[in-house]
Design a protein around this motif. Structure first.
Motif, mmCIF file in Angstrom:
data_model
loop_
_atom_site.group_PDB
_atom_site.id
_atom_site.type_symbol
_atom_site.label_atom_id
_atom_site.label_comp_id
_atom_site.label_asym_id
_atom_site.label_seq_id
_atom_site.Cartn_x
_atom_site.Cartn_y
_atom_site.Cartn_z
ATOM 1 N N PRO A 168 54.047 37.038 11.562
ATOM 2 C CA PRO A 168 52.758 36.922 10.864
ATOM 3 C C PRO A 168 52.486 35.480 10.468
ATOM 4 O O PRO A 168 53.361 34.792 9.927
ATOM 5 N N ASP A 169 51.261 35.005 10.762
ATOM 6 C CA ASP A 169 50.959 33.588 10.569
ATOM 7 C C ASP A 169 49.945 33.341 9.461
ATOM 8 O O ASP A 169 49.369 32.254 9.368
ATOM 9 N N GLU A 170 49.709 34.334 8.612
ATOM 10 C CA GLU A 170 48.870 34.165 7.434
ATOM 11 C C GLU A 170 49.661 34.678 6.230
ATOM 12 O O GLU A 170 49.813 35.886 6.045
ATOM 13 N N LEU A 171 50.198 33.761 5.436
ATOM 14 C CA LEU A 171 51.046 34.119 4.314
ATOM 15 C C LEU A 171 50.384 33.725 3.005
ATOM 16 O O LEU A 171 49.462 32.910 2.970
ATOM 17 N N ASP A 172 50.876 34.301 1.916
ATOM 18 C CA ASP A 172 50.226 34.128 0.615
ATOM 19 C C ASP A 172 50.592 32.835 -0.091
ATOM 20 O O ASP A 172 49.892 32.437 -1.020
ATOM 21 N N GLU A 176 56.493 30.987 0.797
ATOM 22 C CA GLU A 176 56.845 31.989 1.803
ATOM 23 C C GLU A 176 57.087 31.333 3.159
ATOM 24 O O GLU A 176 58.014 31.701 3.896
ATOM 25 N N PHE A 177 56.244 30.369 3.514
ATOM 26 C CA PHE A 177 56.462 29.642 4.751
ATOM 27 C C PHE A 177 57.763 28.848 4.689
ATOM 28 O O PHE A 177 58.505 28.766 5.674
ATOM 29 N N ALA A 178 58.052 28.260 3.536
ATOM 30 C CA ALA A 178 59.284 27.493 3.389
ATOM 31 C C ALA A 178 60.504 28.384 3.608
ATOM 32 O O ALA A 178 61.476 27.978 4.259
ATOM 33 N N ASP A 179 60.474 29.604 3.069
ATOM 34 C CA ASP A 179 61.574 30.548 3.273
ATOM 35 C C ASP A 179 61.780 30.805 4.766
ATOM 36 O O ASP A 179 62.919 30.809 5.253
ATOM 37 N N ARG A 180 60.683 30.999 5.469
ATOM 38 C CA ARG A 180 60.767 31.311 6.902
ATOM 39 C C ARG A 180 61.344 30.129 7.681
ATOM 40 O O ARG A 180 62.231 30.307 8.534
ATOM 41 N N VAL A 181 60.841 28.940 7.411
ATOM 42 C CA VAL A 181 61.291 27.764 8.158
ATOM 43 C C VAL A 181 62.736 27.437 7.829
ATOM 44 O O VAL A 181 63.513 27.049 8.706
ATOM 45 N N GLN A 182 63.129 27.613 6.573
ATOM 46 C CA GLN A 182 64.514 27.340 6.196
ATOM 47 C C GLN A 182 65.464 28.291 6.920
ATOM 48 O O GLN A 182 66.526 27.874 7.419
ATOM 49 N N ARG A 189 66.745 23.092 1.642
ATOM 50 C CA ARG A 189 65.444 23.465 1.089
ATOM 51 C C ARG A 189 64.562 22.238 0.836
ATOM 52 O O ARG A 189 63.379 22.240 1.160
ATOM 53 N N GLU A 190 65.140 21.200 0.259
ATOM 54 C CA GLU A 190 64.335 20.031 -0.094
ATOM 55 C C GLU A 190 63.779 19.346 1.152
ATOM 56 O O GLU A 190 62.670 18.823 1.137
ATOM 57 N N GLN A 191 64.543 19.345 2.247
ATOM 58 C CA GLN A 191 64.037 18.749 3.479
ATOM 59 C C GLN A 191 62.909 19.594 4.057
ATOM 60 O O GLN A 191 61.889 19.072 4.521
ATOM 61 N N VAL A 192 63.085 20.912 4.039
ATOM 62 C CA VAL A 192 62.046 21.809 4.554
ATOM 63 C C VAL A 192 60.743 21.623 3.776
ATOM 64 O O VAL A 192 59.666 21.499 4.361
ATOM 65 N N LEU A 193 60.842 21.574 2.442
ATOM 66 C CA LEU A 193 59.639 21.439 1.623
ATOM 67 C C LEU A 193 58.921 20.127 1.908
ATOM 68 O O LEU A 193 57.683 20.077 1.962
ATOM 69 N N GLY A 194 59.682 19.053 2.105
ATOM 70 C CA GLY A 194 59.065 17.767 2.362
ATOM 71 C C GLY A 194 58.335 17.713 3.685
ATOM 72 O O GLY A 194 57.255 17.122 3.793
ATOM 73 N N ALA A 195 58.901 18.327 4.711
ATOM 74 C CA ALA A 195 58.303 18.279 6.051
ATOM 75 C C ALA A 195 57.197 19.309 6.234
ATOM 76 O O ALA A 195 56.229 19.070 6.970
ATOM 77 N N LEU A 196 57.304 20.463 5.577
ATOM 78 C CA LEU A 196 56.384 21.563 5.819
ATOM 79 C C LEU A 196 54.949 21.233 5.414
ATOM 80 O O LEU A 196 53.992 21.786 5.974
ATOM 81 N N GLN A 197 54.784 20.327 4.465
ATOM 82 C CA GLN A 197 53.432 20.000 3.996
ATOM 83 C C GLN A 197 52.533 19.506 5.123
ATOM 84 O O GLN A 197 51.306 19.591 5.030
ATOM 85 N N TYR A 198 53.112 19.002 6.208
ATOM 86 C CA TYR A 198 52.316 18.486 7.319
ATOM 87 C C TYR A 198 52.081 19.540 8.400
ATOM 88 O O TYR A 198 51.312 19.303 9.330
ATOM 89 N N SER A 199 52.753 20.677 8.298
ATOM 90 C CA SER A 199 52.715 21.674 9.364
ATOM 91 C C SER A 199 51.883 22.900 9.049
ATOM 92 O O SER A 199 51.586 23.691 9.937
#
Length: 304
Positions: A168-172, A176-182, A189-199
């Protein structure tokens, strides 16, 4: 916009990954009109230095090169491009994401930016686009770096990526996206959060979704790729100094394919990056840079 954790900033994240850099440089956001579309790119470093054009993989964007760009930006002039349908570049109004369309984009971007005699560096989809482009433009490139891709891929890895893309590509929430990518990448976690903002981006309805065209993750909608034999013919035509790398844990790019590419390309070095999967320059940027800088030092006669 809802509040959210942003993780480590670029410099702290780079240091945590073992990346050495001289200056705390930042990129400038640029746009260029090419092939009838607006393309966003990140410009690092100073004009007048040797030039590098960077092409990301599918579902990624220009910031996927941030660790590498930061480390090289004191010596190189870098343009990290958002390819069509990704990041802040236009999405294809006709849904055309074929190899031919992407090659036309690169042609037009190179012309619009006035690039002549540069290094082309690409990961995954961007790596395929890079070696095809190199084969079509003999005596143009100073160097070529191809990351975790080749004419033949491994089905296990392709299926794993496809399963991830079809979740599913529409999350609340951002989290939630960070959990999935991690879970998918295994990164801190801190690396995922920093990079995810651009994705990902927050929509007007408060939902979060990926920052690339949904066609690219919809089964049956993506344009078919080229057959392996045709891609091998491209590899054989590459005439510039080349580095081909794979992640030690990659399930996309087999060592046998990398070895064959070394044999088919006239001037080619290969390297396997430890502690890295398919997302090589994000998983282990420090060791990737060691290998990339060997090629750049030889091409530009610079001590690195």
């Amino acid at each position: 916009m809802a509040s959210r954790s942003v993780g480590l900033g670029l410099y702290d994240a780079a240091r945590a990954m073992g990346v050495s850099f001289t200056n705390e440089n930042q990129p400038t956001n640029r746009t260029v009109r090419a092939n009838g579309m607006e393309f966003h790119y990140l410009e690092w470093g100073s004009p007048g230095n040797p030039e590098i054009l960077m092409l990301h993989g599918v579902s990624q964007q220009a910031h996927s090169w941030d660790f590498v760009s930061l480390a090289l930006s004191d010596r190189f002039h870098i343009m990290a491009l958002d390819q069509r349908g990704h990041g802040d570049s236009d999405w294809a109004s006709d849904g055309d994401y074929s190899i031919e369309a992407q090659q036309s984009d690169i042609d037009a971007v190179v012309d619009a930016l006035g690039l002549n005699g540069f290094t082309l560096m690409g990961h995954s989809m961007g790596g395929r686009n890079s070696y095809i482009w190199a084969s079509r433009h003999p005596q143009t490139l100073d160097g070529l770096v191809v990351i975790d891709t080749g004419p033949q891929g491994q089905r296990e890895g392709r299926d794993r990526i496809q399963r991830f893309q079809q979740l599913p590509d529409e999350l609340d929430s951002f989290e939630e996206f960070a959990d999935r990518v991690q879970e998918y990448t295994g990164r801190a976690r801190e690396q995922v959060l920093g990079a995810l903002q651009y994705s990902i981006r927050e929509r007007s309805d408060g939902k979060w979704s990926w920052k690339y065209d949904k066609i690219l993750r919809t089964p049956g909608q993506r344009a078919p790729g080229w057959e392996a034999d045709r891609l091998w013919e491209c590899v054989k035509k590459i005439d510039c100094p080349t580095l081909v790398v794979r992640g030690e844990r990659s399930d996309i790019f087999a060592e046998d394919t990398m070895n064959r590419m070394r044999d088919e390309i006239a001037d080619c070095a290969i390297a396997t990056i430890p502690r890295a999967g398919h997302l090589v320059q994000g998983d282990n940027p420090a060791d990737f840079l060691v290998e990339a800088e060997k090629l750049l030092a030889r091409v530009y006669n610079k001590g690195m």
